[in-house]
Design a protein around this motif. Sequence first.
Motif, short mmCIF file in Angstrom:
data_model
loop_
_atom_site.label_atom_id
_atom_site.label_comp_id
_atom_site.label_asym_id
_atom_site.label_seq_id
_atom_site.Cartn_x
_atom_site.Cartn_y
_atom_site.Cartn_z
N TYR A 1 0.80 -1.22 0.00
CA TYR A 1 0.00 0.00 0.00
C TYR A 1 0.83 1.28 0.00
CZ TYR A 1 -4.54 -2.23 0.50
OH TYR A 1 -5.69 -2.94 0.27
N HIS A 2 2.07 1.22 0.46
CA HIS A 2 2.86 2.45 0.62
C HIS A 2 4.13 2.48 -0.23
CE1 HIS A 2 0.44 3.92 3.99
NE2 HIS A 2 0.35 2.65 4.34
N VAL B 1 8.76 2.04 0.02
CA VAL B 1 8.78 2.35 1.44
C VAL B 1 10.09 1.86 2.05
CG1 VAL B 1 7.54 0.23 2.06
CG2 VAL B 1 7.41 2.20 3.56
N GLU C 1 10.18 3.62 7.57
CA GLU C 1 8.76 3.95 7.37
C GLU C 1 7.87 2.77 7.75
OE1 GLU C 1 9.40 7.17 3.74
OE2 GLU C 1 9.16 5.03 3.26
N ALA D 1 -2.06 4.38 7.09
CA ALA D 1 -0.70 4.75 7.45
C ALA D 1 -0.55 4.92 8.95
CB ALA D 1 -0.31 6.07 6.75
#
Length: 194
Positions: free
Chosen positions: A88-89, A92, A96, A174
């Motif tokens: 999803y990020h 990264v 993080e 997040a």
Amino acid sequence: MVEALLFASAQPMTLRELADRLPAGSDPAEALRRLRARYAGRGIELERVGDAWAFRTAADLSFLMQEQVVETRRLSRAATETLAIVAYHQPVTRAEIEEIRGVAVSRGTLDQLIETGWVRLGRRRQTPGRPVTFVVTEAFLDHFGLASTQDLPALAELRAAGLLDSRPAGLDLAGKQEATDIAPDEPGDDLFGD
């Protein structure tokens, strides 16, 4: 020729890989379009996997494959959470991932995801220390039946499936607090249930 190449390939093939093997002037994109139309609704279908293409058993016939057993390894909870964060990020960094999870990520967790072929090293960030980033692979997309990470379920879909019910209200994926009635220091469950 494209059909033969895709059939013989153990891995999905990109347009560039197909074009490199075809005679000059061939149009692999047009060949893929025709093949996809020809195989639509049949026992095997031509599917897009990220930027590549591969033949796959039609989804409605997957029950026929139940007799074939592939030994699977269960991912730990930490590995599952880390994989979701990367998906999803991405791209990264380890820092993080740790910030989002709220705990340190062991080297073994990322090594396991890299070993399964679902995560790979991405580009280094152009920040102090030049940390390496992590991204999901074509094998991840293929395993979960996704054409791209754009096909990952949205927050509303995850809630509708009951996967985020125990997540404290006011936190996004997040882990950042939204403007709600929750006090900043109020304890809550982690992002992924339990």
